[in-house]
Design a protein around this motif. Structure first.
Motif, PDB file in Angstrom:
ATOM      1  N   LYS A 177       0.831  -1.203   0.000  1.00 30.34           N
ATOM      2  CA  LYS A 177       0.000   0.000   0.000  1.00 30.34           C
ATOM      3  C   LYS A 177       0.866   1.253   0.000  1.00 30.34           C
ATOM      4  CE  LYS A 177      -3.839   2.166   2.513  1.00 30.34           C
ATOM      5  NZ  LYS A 177      -4.731   2.059   3.701  1.00 30.34           N
ATOM      6  N   PRO A 178       0.599   2.203  -0.900  1.00 33.79           N
ATOM      7  CA  PRO A 178       1.441   3.401  -1.004  1.00 33.79           C
ATOM      8  C   PRO A 178       1.146   4.405   0.105  1.00 33.79           C
ATOM      9  CG  PRO A 178      -0.365   3.541  -2.561  1.00 33.79           C
ATOM     10  CD  PRO A 178      -0.458   2.167  -1.931  1.00 33.79           C
ATOM     11  N   PRO A 179       2.037   5.374   0.286  1.00 35.07           N
ATOM     12  CA  PRO A 179       1.788   6.440   1.260  1.00 35.07           C
ATOM     13  C   PRO A 179       0.522   7.223   0.913  1.00 35.07           C
ATOM     14  CG  PRO A 179       4.094   6.427   0.582  1.00 35.07           C
ATOM     15  CD  PRO A 179       3.373   5.485  -0.335  1.00 35.07           C
ATOM     16  N   PRO A 180      -0.087   7.856   1.920  1.00 34.95           N
ATOM     17  CA  PRO A 180      -1.362   8.550   1.696  1.00 34.95           C
ATOM     18  C   PRO A 180      -1.216   9.914   1.030  1.00 34.95           C
ATOM     19  CG  PRO A 180      -0.693   8.767   3.984  1.00 34.95           C
ATOM     20  CD  PRO A 180       0.286   7.834   3.349  1.00 34.95           C
ATOM     21  N   TYR A 181      -0.021  10.469   0.981  1.00 37.16           N
ATOM     22  CA  TYR A 181       0.186  11.794   0.399  1.00 37.16           C
ATOM     23  C   TYR A 181       0.496  11.672  -1.099  1.00 37.16           C
ATOM     24  CZ  TYR A 181       4.918  10.217   1.440  1.00 37.16           C
ATOM     25  OH  TYR A 181       6.055   9.464   1.533  1.00 37.16           O
ATOM     26  N   PRO A 182       0.406  12.774  -1.856  1.00 33.81           N
ATOM     27  CA  PRO A 182       0.673  12.714  -3.300  1.00 33.81           C
ATOM     28  C   PRO A 182       2.106  12.280  -3.603  1.00 33.81           C
ATOM     29  CG  PRO A 182      -0.462  14.755  -2.723  1.00 33.81           C
ATOM     30  CD  PRO A 182      -0.069  14.108  -1.424  1.00 33.81           C
ATOM     31  N   CYS A 183       2.298  11.770  -4.799  1.00 35.44           N
ATOM     32  CA  CYS A 183       3.631  11.364  -5.233  1.00 35.44           C
ATOM     33  C   CYS A 183       4.592  12.560  -5.211  1.00 35.44           C
ATOM     34  CB  CYS A 183       3.592  10.786  -6.641  1.00 35.44           C
ATOM     35  SG  CYS A 183       2.693   9.231  -6.795  1.00 35.44           S
ATOM     36  N   ILE A 184       5.848  12.290  -4.925  1.00 41.18           N
ATOM     37  CA  ILE A 184       6.881  13.321  -4.929  1.00 41.18           C
ATOM     38  C   ILE A 184       7.329  13.554  -6.367  1.00 41.18           C
ATOM     39  CG2 ILE A 184       9.198  13.918  -4.131  1.00 41.18           C
ATOM     40  CD1 ILE A 184       8.661  11.943  -1.761  1.00 41.18           C
ATOM     41  N   ARG A 185       7.350  14.808  -6.799  1.00 42.72           N
ATOM     42  CA  ARG A 185       7.766  15.118  -8.158  1.00 42.72           C
ATOM     43  C   ARG A 185       8.560  16.416  -8.166  1.00 42.72           C
ATOM     44  NH1 ARG A 185       3.149  15.351 -12.077  1.00 42.72           N
ATOM     45  NH2 ARG A 185       4.778  16.302 -13.355  1.00 42.72           N
ATOM     46  N   THR A 186       9.270  16.659  -9.253  1.00 50.08           N
ATOM     47  CA  THR A 186      10.026  17.894  -9.421  1.00 50.08           C
ATOM     48  C   THR A 186       9.451  18.675 -10.587  1.00 50.08           C
ATOM     49  OG1 THR A 186      11.646  17.050 -11.017  1.00 50.08           O
ATOM     50  CG2 THR A 186      12.071  16.603  -8.674  1.00 50.08           C
ATOM     51  N   GLU A 187      10.029  19.831 -10.843  1.00 50.92           N
ATOM     52  CA  GLU A 187       9.587  20.624 -11.997  1.00 50.92           C
ATOM     53  C   GLU A 187       9.918  19.934 -13.303  1.00 50.92           C
ATOM     54  OE1 GLU A 187      11.290  24.473 -11.713  1.00 50.92           O
ATOM     55  OE2 GLU A 187      10.115  25.076  -9.943  1.00 50.92           O
ATOM     56  N   GLU A 188      10.947  19.062 -13.284  1.00 51.67           N
ATOM     57  CA  GLU A 188      11.402  18.427 -14.517  1.00 51.67           C
ATOM     58  C   GLU A 188      10.735  17.083 -14.805  1.00 51.67           C
ATOM     59  OE1 GLU A 188      13.618  19.278 -12.066  1.00 51.67           O
ATOM     60  OE2 GLU A 188      14.285  21.218 -12.885  1.00 51.67           O
ATOM     61  N   THR A 189      10.354  16.335 -13.768  1.00 53.88           N
ATOM     62  CA  THR A 189       9.901  14.967 -13.987  1.00 53.88           C
ATOM     63  C   THR A 189       9.005  14.486 -12.854  1.00 53.88           C
ATOM     64  OG1 THR A 189      10.654  12.686 -14.402  1.00 53.88           O
ATOM     65  CG2 THR A 189      11.923  13.989 -12.832  1.00 53.88           C
ATOM     66  N   ASP A 190       8.228  13.433 -13.139  1.00 52.97           N
ATOM     67  CA  ASP A 190       7.434  12.808 -12.084  1.00 52.97           C
ATOM     68  C   ASP A 190       8.052  11.486 -11.637  1.00 52.97           C
ATOM     69  OD1 ASP A 190       6.878  11.127 -14.209  1.00 52.97           O
ATOM     70  OD2 ASP A 190       4.723  11.036 -13.825  1.00 52.97           O
ATOM     71  N   ASP A 191       9.170  11.097 -12.263  1.00 50.85           N
ATOM     72  CA  ASP A 191       9.791   9.835 -11.852  1.00 50.85           C
ATOM     73  C   ASP A 191      11.239   9.734 -12.347  1.00 50.85           C
ATOM     74  OD1 ASP A 191       9.208   7.066 -10.638  1.00 50.85           O
ATOM     75  OD2 ASP A 191      10.200   6.589 -12.532  1.00 50.85           O
ATOM     76  N   ASN A 192      12.146   9.601 -11.393  1.00 49.77           N
ATOM     77  CA  ASN A 192      13.550   9.345 -11.726  1.00 49.77           C
ATOM     78  C   ASN A 192      14.206   8.428 -10.695  1.00 49.77           C
ATOM     79  OD1 ASN A 192      13.915  11.029  -9.519  1.00 49.77           O
ATOM     80  ND2 ASN A 192      14.819  12.719 -10.687  1.00 49.77           N
ATOM     81  N   ILE A 193      13.392   7.653  -9.991  1.00 53.15           N
ATOM     82  CA  ILE A 193      13.926   6.829  -8.910  1.00 53.15           C
ATOM     83  C   ILE A 193      14.998   5.865  -9.402  1.00 53.15           C
ATOM     84  CG2 ILE A 193      12.053   5.139  -9.103  1.00 53.15           C
ATOM     85  CD1 ILE A 193      12.339   4.672  -6.091  1.00 53.15           C
ATOM     86  N   GLN A 194      14.864   5.373 -10.640  1.00 49.14           N
ATOM     87  CA  GLN A 194      15.850   4.426 -11.142  1.00 49.14           C
ATOM     88  C   GLN A 194      17.235   5.063 -11.271  1.00 49.14           C
ATOM     89  OE1 GLN A 194      15.156   1.290 -11.195  1.00 49.14           O
ATOM     90  NE2 GLN A 194      12.985   1.650 -10.775  1.00 49.14           N
ATOM     91  N   ASP A 195      17.283   6.371 -11.497  1.00 48.70           N
ATOM     92  CA  ASP A 195      18.575   7.061 -11.558  1.00 48.70           C
ATOM     93  C   ASP A 195      19.259   7.071 -10.195  1.00 48.70           C
ATOM     94  OD1 ASP A 195      18.061   7.570 -14.191  1.00 48.70           O
ATOM     95  OD2 ASP A 195      17.527   9.672 -13.913  1.00 48.70           O
TER      96      ASP A 195
END
Length: 225
Positions: A177-195
């Motif tokens: 189950k994911p956290p209850p708050y919105p996903c963390i994102r930046t001005e540039e991207t919504d996903d870079n966890i693999q980096d």
């Protein structure tokens, strides 16, 4: 973040068991930049976001300490890193994570680890965490040797993003189950966890990628001559 239990990772059999661990003085917990674990919001299997939230807390409440804090991603090319003293641990053997993330705070010559998934104190002295949770790479088969991507907290807050899709199974269902708050994102991207999980540096990601020897040297208390 996912794990495998009972995997054979040791280079050769060992009879070494856990050593006893004493809690840290309450004064240290109070002096640290984050509250006790019970007062910190955290969600199981979302260690990268738990650490981001700790960095966010420090920025809001102890901004003078932010540059002394780090997010540390632990992984390797094989996405298989053994870590001991984990709450999921069922035996004397380690939990094998695809990656793990810890919060690290430096205070003068000493460093402390905050790991929500660990049975060790929160915070834990860096040297104790190395001895009890990380242990030596010489104990392990080469494919399980750990690497460490060290990212300073200001950079982590500014650059990390995750849309949590890595936590979906092949049927599009949440593995946890994911956290209850919105996903963390930046001005540039919504996903870079693999980096951040990648240990291919300097071509990928932020911070510095260190082997165990260099990681130890960077954060261990200097020996008195």
């Amino acid at each position: 973040m996912s794990s495998r239990l009972g995997e054979e990772v040791l280079a050769e059999p060992t009879a070494a068991g856990r050593s006893s661990v004493d809690g840290l003085p309450i004064e240290l917990v109070r002096r640290g930049p984050v509250p006790p674990a019970r007062d910190c919001p955290h969600v199981k299997y979302y260690c990268e976001e738990n650490v981001w939230k700790l960095c966010e807390h420090v920025k809001a409440n102890r901004p003078e300490e932010l540059t002394s804090c780090y997010a540390v991603f632990i992984s390797n090319r094989n996405r298989a890193v053994p870590i001991w003293q984990q709450k999921l641990q069922k035996s004397e053997g380690p939990v094998v994570w695809d990656y793990h993330v810890i919060f690290l705070w430096t205070n003068g010559p000493r460093s402390y680890v905050y790991d929500f998934d660990s049975c060790l104190p929160f915070p834990c002295q860096f040297e104790m965490y190395l001895k009890e949770a990380i242990r030596a790479d010489t104990l392990l088969q080469p494919e399980y040797h750990r690497q460490f991507r060290v990212v300073d907290a200001p950079t982590y807050l500014l650059k990390f993003a995750s849309n949590r899709k890595h936590m979906l199974d092949e049927n599009g269902q949440w593995r946890s189950k994911p956290p209850p708050y919105p996903c963390i994102r930046t001005e540039e991207t919504d996903d870079n966890i693999q980096d951040f999980i990648s240990m291919e540096e300097p071509t990928v990601g932020f911070g510095n990628v260190l082997n165990l020897e260099d990681f130890t040297h960077k954060f261990s208390q200097p020996l008195l001559s």
